[in-house]
Design an enzyme around this catalytic site. Structure first.
Site, PDB file in Angstrom:
ATOM      1  N   ASP A  44      34.085  35.879  47.905  1.00 51.61           N
ATOM      2  CA  ASP A  44      34.159  34.424  48.146  1.00 51.61           C
ATOM      3  C   ASP A  44      35.028  34.129  49.375  1.00 51.61           C
ATOM      4  OD1 ASP A  44      32.692  34.084  45.813  1.00 51.61           O
ATOM      5  OD2 ASP A  44      34.489  33.862  44.565  1.00 51.61           O
ATOM      6  N   PRO A  53      24.768  39.317  50.851  1.00 50.11           N
ATOM      7  CA  PRO A  53      24.702  40.229  49.705  1.00 50.11           C
ATOM      8  C   PRO A  53      25.744  41.322  49.864  1.00 50.11           C
ATOM      9  CG  PRO A  53      22.971  40.740  51.300  1.00 50.11           C
ATOM     10  CD  PRO A  53      23.696  39.544  51.832  1.00 50.11           C
TER      11      PRO A  53
HETATM   12  N1  LIG Z   1      39.173  47.939  48.998  1.00 51.03           N
HETATM   13  C1  LIG Z   1      39.049  47.131  50.064  1.00 51.03           C
HETATM   14  N2  LIG Z   1      39.780  47.336  51.189  1.00 51.03           N
HETATM   15  C2  LIG Z   1      39.653  46.541  52.249  1.00 51.03           C
HETATM   16  N3  LIG Z   1      38.824  45.484  52.309  1.00 51.03           N
HETATM   17  C3  LIG Z   1      38.071  45.225  51.220  1.00 51.03           C
HETATM   18  C4  LIG Z   1      38.130  46.031  50.040  1.00 51.03           C
HETATM   19  N4  LIG Z   1      37.271  45.507  49.125  1.00 51.03           N
HETATM   20  C5  LIG Z   1      36.700  44.426  49.708  1.00 51.03           C
HETATM   21  N5  LIG Z   1      37.170  44.258  50.960  1.00 51.03           N
HETATM   22  C6  LIG Z   1      36.825  43.198  51.929  1.00 51.03           C
HETATM   23  O1  LIG Z   1      36.185  42.107  51.289  1.00 51.03           O
HETATM   24  C7  LIG Z   1      34.835  41.974  51.755  1.00 51.03           C
HETATM   25  C8  LIG Z   1      33.935  41.600  50.599  1.00 51.03           C
HETATM   26  O2  LIG Z   1      34.051  42.593  49.594  1.00 51.03           O
HETATM   27  P1  LIG Z   1      32.848  43.125  48.697  1.00 51.03           P
HETATM   28  O3  LIG Z   1      31.847  43.818  49.540  1.00 51.03           O
HETATM   29  O4  LIG Z   1      33.495  43.906  47.613  1.00 51.03           O
HETATM   30  O5  LIG Z   1      32.222  41.765  48.200  1.00 51.03           O
HETATM   31  P2  LIG Z   1      31.607  41.369  46.799  1.00 51.03           P
HETATM   32  O6  LIG Z   1      31.098  42.608  46.120  1.00 51.03           O
HETATM   33  O7  LIG Z   1      30.669  40.276  47.040  1.00 51.03           O
HETATM   34  O8  LIG Z   1      32.906  40.848  46.064  1.00 51.03           O
HETATM   35  P3  LIG Z   1      33.050  39.923  44.763  1.00 51.03           P
HETATM   36  O9  LIG Z   1      33.343  40.880  43.658  1.00 51.03           O
HETATM   37  O10 LIG Z   1      34.205  39.057  45.111  1.00 51.03           O
HETATM   38  O11 LIG Z   1      31.754  39.189  44.600  1.00 51.03           O
HETATM   39  C9  LIG Z   1      34.504  43.321  52.405  1.00 51.03           C
HETATM   40  O12 LIG Z   1      33.509  43.181  53.392  1.00 51.03           O
HETATM   41  C10 LIG Z   1      35.862  43.716  52.976  1.00 51.03           C
HETATM   42  O13 LIG Z   1      36.129  43.031  54.189  1.00 51.03           O
END
Ligand SMILES: Nc1ncnc2c1ncn2[C@@H]1O[C@H](COP(=O)(O)OP(=O)(O)OP(=O)(O)O)[C@@H](O)[C@H]1O
Ligand SMILES: [Mg+2]
Length: 315
Positions: free
Chosen positions: A256, A186
């Site tokens: 992903d 999550p």
């Molecule tokens: N601005 C950022 N800078 C650096 N790393 C990032 C950034 N945004 C996301 N990440 C990397 O990508 C991983 C997954 O991002 P996030 O937590 O935004 O997942 P998500 O909300 O499931 O994304 P999605 O929108 O693809 O479903 C983070 O744990 C981090 O390693």
């Protein structure tokens, strides 16, 4: 036979373009569109391919857009197990306003997946020639699919000894966690909705993640925290991995990419400490590319080495 199967119940063809300025009423001149396959599990399969790892993508597909989706995946040499459907595969639309650099993402609901088609999904999964080690269930549910359908899929997989990895949200995520899965990813928003706490600080994230493991909802939980990295909890394991700071271009596909990195780490027999860092490296590497592009392998390798040698494990 690849050891990883991905399931995408609501796949899409992502159509991206740019416009000079997005304003109402006027005709907007757009640049030639780029077409890419999309949907949670499909993106995981594409990201795994970049890590030189094969997987089988199982997904419903229909209409001319469905044909395009299949062609796009064939061009990327992704092994496919499509289930033909009456409804047409959805097309999402992404447009960047070049005057502001802002990206607008229009997501369509997807066509209804009928009961008979849902049963066909289960049949296809049961008839795979060899059992995979991992089944990655990722992305949203199309109209007509109840969360309980995913529970049936997960239960059947678990009975066969297949490890279920889950990246979805809302009632589908809750239902799968109630059934119990191997790994869940999550993000903080999805975790806070589950816990009912609006703003989770990093200590509360670790606490909520630990609860999931202790209550038998999953063996490993990786909470992704966007630019703050990730928190990983399993029995006898707790680790926080800050994301390396990079020049962010687009976060589309970061989640992903992270899931692909995690599954890659597990399937290649790495420790949980290494696997989690590899997942963060893939997620962060994906943010270095514009639009819907996933990561470059060279960026992943650089970030992984940095995370491995710079960040000590915190238990
Ligand atoms: N601005 C950022 N800078 C650096 N790393 C990032 C950034 N945004 C996301 N990440 C990397 O990508 C991983 C997954 O991002 P996030 O937590 O935004 O997942 P998500 O909300 O499931 O994304 P999605 O929108 O693809 O479903 C983070 O744990 C981090 O390693
Ligand atoms: Mg996500």
């Amino acid at each position: 036979m690849p050891r990883i199967v991905t399931l995408t119940l609501n796949p899409t063809v992502d159509k991206s373009t740019t416009a000079g300025q997005i304003i109402p009423d006027q005709k907007l001149r757009c640049t030639p569109p780029k077409f890419e396959p999309g949907g949670g599990g499909i993106n995981v399969s594409r990201a795994l391919k970049r890590l030189a790892t094969d997987s089988v993508a199982v997904f419903p597909v229909g209409g001319p857009s469905g044909l395009l989706l299949r062609q796009l995946l064939s061009a990327e040499e992704i092994e496919q197990c499509p289930i033909e459907t009456e409804g047409w595969t959805r097309e999402n639309f992404i447009v960047v306003d070049t005057s502001t650099g802002q990206q607008y993402r229009f997501g369509m609901p997807g066509a209804e997946l009928r009961p008979g088609e849902q049963q066909q999904v289960i049949r296809v999964l049961q008839e795979l020639t060899e059992l995979p080690e991992f089944l990655v269930i990722s992305g949203s549910l199309p109209p007509g699919v109840e969360p309980d359908f995913l529970v049936q899929v997960a239960r059947a997989a678990k009975k066969l000894g297949v490890k279920v990895v889950v990246d979805t949200s809302g009632p589908a995520l809750l239902a799968l966690l109630a059934e119990g899965v191997y790994l869940a990813k999550p993000n903080v928003g999805e975790l806070s909705k589950m816990t009912g706490v609006e703003e989770l600080d990093s200590e509360a994230v670790a606490g909520a993640a630990r609860q999931l493991v202790e209550n038998g909802k999953c063996e490993i939980v990786v909470v992704s925290m966007g630019p703050q990295g990730a928190c990983v909890v399993a029995a006898n394991h707790a680790d926080y991995i800050p994301a390396p700071s990079v020049k962010k271009r687009s976060t589309v596909g970061a989640g992903d990419s992270m899931v692909a990195g995690l599954v890659y780490g597990l399937v290649s027999g790495r420790s949980l400490r290494e696997t989690a860092r590899f997942g963060v490296a893939c997620g962060t590497a994906a943010t270095m590319n514009p639009g819907t592009e996933l990561f470059k392998k060279a960026d992943v390798d650089k970030l992984y080495q940095w995370l491995l040698h710079t960040m000590p494990a915190q238990v």
